[in-house]
Enzyme design. Structure first.
Site, PDB file in Angstrom:
ATOM      1  CD  GLU A  36     -47.475-112.375 -33.747  1.00  0.00           C
ATOM      2  OE1 GLU A  36     -46.665-111.477 -34.015  1.00  0.00           O
ATOM      3  OE2 GLU A  36     -47.374-113.531 -34.186  1.00  0.00           O
TER       4      GLU A  36
ATOM      5  CE1 TYR B  54     -49.012-109.926 -35.573  1.00  0.00           C
ATOM      6  CE2 TYR B  54     -49.334-107.651 -34.880  1.00  0.00           C
ATOM      7  CZ  TYR B  54     -48.613-108.826 -34.830  1.00  0.00           C
ATOM      8  OH  TYR B  54     -47.508-108.902 -34.030  1.00  0.00           O
TER       9      TYR B  54
END
Lengths: 377, 290
Positions: A189, A101
């Site tokens: 993101e 992530y």
């Protein structure tokens, strides 16, 4: 404002980030052509601005162009959390060794740009934050100093990126900060950023949220707003310059000021009713704003009654009252209305309301109780 | 006493010749605030609302005793106005403007801090020390001087609470709206610290709303440092997640910023949290023995 994955990837590709080749498709035929051009196994992904599309069956692998068309046919038109899928992204499939992530946000609490990285990619970061917060590593970029390269390296080592990939990882981090900064993102993101079987980094999914207040200086990005995914009432309100959020209750609310509007919703709930919307019509509560607000609220068939809560202050109550009364003849249907009006010239304002047959209340609580009573009567 | 503004306030208005600037300057003058200068680039040498207009803040500071600035310029130009005020040596800047990009505010926030100045707002109604000075857009006549300090992220909701305080005969030392944006110059803790130190303030009403964690941090501060009673109110219990409720900062995101979390944190810090705005005013009156 949120933009779609394929749009975010197009934007990030301009920065040279490693992104598997892909094309947006709106029909099975287009998906077939895209898969043929990309070659090999592809993944067909629903393009919606809500989370959880994977669980909803909106992401599927396809080994051949024919299969890509078939999967696209299944996904297009699918309903995901109330949104009808109108577009898919057909992207080259990647052999995944591990998932990371990586996110960059404007961090209100830290008063900085915060970079978050975790070796637990592929799942929602909120979930990781809840279950295993120690697995999320953060660094803060000081807005006046800007990003320093060591910060990217620090994150690479913290989440255990293999040494031979740490430079390219740090480069991706730097690029994401640059993309956030240059486009006024609130969030950029990559989840997951994957390490492939052959040992390279690839951005498999991308999410970008933009700062609405900065869209004035990013005209091309502002045009990416997807009106199909906006609640029609919210779109109409935005175009009328009103701040509006649709809820699922029965009592429409017209309030000036965001804090008072929230407090009004809460008071309705505590009085045993349920609010149909959040609405801030702004300081002046002008006649045309009131008319627009009533039109949008009454389009919602669940609405059984309307509560006005106007704390005028400097605003003159007689003007607000005239605005309310002048909006009445144009309404599509009649529902009971309770008006609580306080401020300069409040006596005159109330007299105007009473003449028009509207119920005037003294306090927020009294007004809420009254509107709940008439809505449930 | 009071905090931040009083009879010694000499106010400079940036954007004094704009529609909002002129209207609210007239209101502030009428309230008795000493407005000593205005700034509108290109209008230097003129007069507005009885005050001389200058082209730059630096010139205004040179020629007048301005020690507080209030900003009414449109959002995209407001960061520039804040930096200009701070560079000219204004120690306290109140920014009313809304719709400022967050990234600009992040830079300005740190710059103001480095310069040793204080910023209130943006996207705020300003502040008032009743009977002394009004530096903002609130209706002056709902306020009366007295012992309760009020700090809030909202405008009209604050007027609501203040009107009930005044209705109960309980005056206010200073009422300050810190603003509804995600990044603001002066937060709850800054104001709580000043109220705690202000001899005239006997109790504080703190009005928060969903979004961010400022109320939770304020709760920790209250528990640790406040000897004066604090009464709370949190707006947005019924707000759905991931939806911005009017204020740019009023959004529950990723489970952060819920009303429940804020109410629980405040209660754990010994703060009475009211269900209704009126109740917040009455609780504050009770806590000071009225």
């Amino acid at each position: 404002m949120k933009i779609h994955e394929y749009q975010a990837k197009e934007l990030l590709a301009q920065y040279g980030l490693p992104i598997p080749s892909g094309q947006m498709a709106t029909t099975p035929e287009e998906a077939r052509a895209a898969a043929a051009e990309i070659g090999g196994t592809v993944v067909v992904k629903a393009q919606v601005l809500v989370g959880g599309r994977g669980k909803a069956g909106g992401v599927k692998l396809a080994a051949t162009p024919a299969e890509a068309a078939e999967k696209a046919a299944a996904i297009l038109g699918m309903d995901i959390k109330g949104i009808t899928v109108q577009r898919v992204l057909v992207a080259q499939a990647v052999d995944i060794a591990s998932e990371i992530y990586l996110g960059v946000i404007l961090d209100r609490a830290a008063k900085a740009i915060t970079i978050m990285a975790s070796a637990e990619g592929g799942v929602e970061i909120e979930e990781v934050a809840r279950e295993t917060p120690e697995k999320i590593h953060r660094v803060h970029v000081h807005p006046l100093a800007g990003f320093a390269d060591y910060q990217g390296r620090q994150l690479a080592f913290a989440i255990g990126i293999p040494n031979d990939l740490s430079r390219s990882f740090a480069g991706i981090v730097r690029t994401l900060v640059q993309a956030l900064t240059e486009n006024d993102g609130e969030l950029v993101e990559i989840n997951p950023l994957v390490i492939t079987e052959d040992g390279s980094l690839q951005c498999i999914d991308a999410k970008i949220n933009l700062d609405d207040n900065a869209l004035y200086r990013h005209k091309p990005l502002a045009e990416l707003r997807d009106h199909d995914e906006e609640e029609p009432a919210e779109q109409a309100a935005r175009e009328a310059g009103l701040s509006f959020v649709k809820l699922d209750g029965t009592i429409g609310c017209v309030v000036n000021g965001a804090g008072l509007a929230m407090a009004t919703m809460d008071t309705i709930k505590l009085s045993g009713g349920s609010p149909a919307n959040f609405l801030d019509i702004g300081g002046g509560a002008r006649a045309e704003s009131v008319a627009d607000a009533l039109r949008i609220i009454l389009d919602d068939e669940n609405v059984k009654a309307i509560l006005f809560n106007i704390f005028g202050g400097i605003t003159r109550c007689d003007e607000v009252a005239r605005g309310i009364v002048s909006a009445l003849p144009s309404l599509s249907r009649q529902v009971p209305m309770v008006v609580r009006l306080v401020g300069t010239n409040q006596a005159e304002g109330r007299a105007i309301l009473q003449e028009a047959g509207l119920v005037a209340a003294d306090t927020m609580q009294a007004a809420s109780q009254e509107v709940v009573r008439v809505a449930t009567a | 006493m009071s905090i931040l503004v009083d009879k010694n306030t000499c106010l400079l208005v940036q954007g004094i010749t704009g529609r909002e600037g002129t209207f609210h300057t007239e209101q502030m003058v009428q309230y008795g605030t000493r407005v000593v200068a205005g700034v509108t680039p290109g209008r230097g040498g003129q007069e507005a609302c009885g005050a001389p207009v200058f082209n730059t803040v630096a010139h205004a500071v040179q020629e007048t005793a301005a020690n507080v600035s209030i900003i009414f310029v449109p959002g995209p130009f407001a960061p520039d106005a804040i930096v200009e005020a701070v560079d000219a040596g204004i120690p306290f800047v109140v920014c009313i403007s809304e719709h400022i990009p967050v990234q600009d505010m992040l830079r300005v926030y740190h710059y103001v801090h480095i310069k040793g100045a204080r910023l209130q707002g943006p996207n705020c109604p300003g502040l008032i020390s009743p009977g002394k000075a009004k530096v903002g857009i609130m209706a002056g006549d709902i306020h009366i001087p007295g012992p309760v300090g009020v700090v809030s992220r909202s405008g009209t909701l604050t007027y609501e609470v203040v009107s009930h305080l005044t209705g109960a005969g309980v005056g206010q030392s200073t009422v300050i709206g810190i603003g509804g944006d995600p990044v603001i110059g002066t937060g709850f803790i800054d104001v709580l610290r000043m109220f705690e130190a202000d001899p005239e303030t006997e109790a504080v009403v703190m009005i928060g709303e969903i979004g961010g964690t400022d109320e939770e941090e304020a709760a920790a501060f209250i528990k640790e440092h406040m000897t004066k009673p604090v009464v709370g109110f949190i707006a947005g219990r019924t707000a759905p997640p991931e939806k911005r409720m009017g204020h740019a900062g009023a959004i529950v995101s990723g489970g952060i910023g819920t009303a429940d979390s804020k109410i629980a944190a405040l209660q754990a810090a010994g703060v009475d949290v009211a269900d209704f705005p009126r109740e917040a005013a009455l609780l504050a009156a009770e806590r000071i023995g009225r």
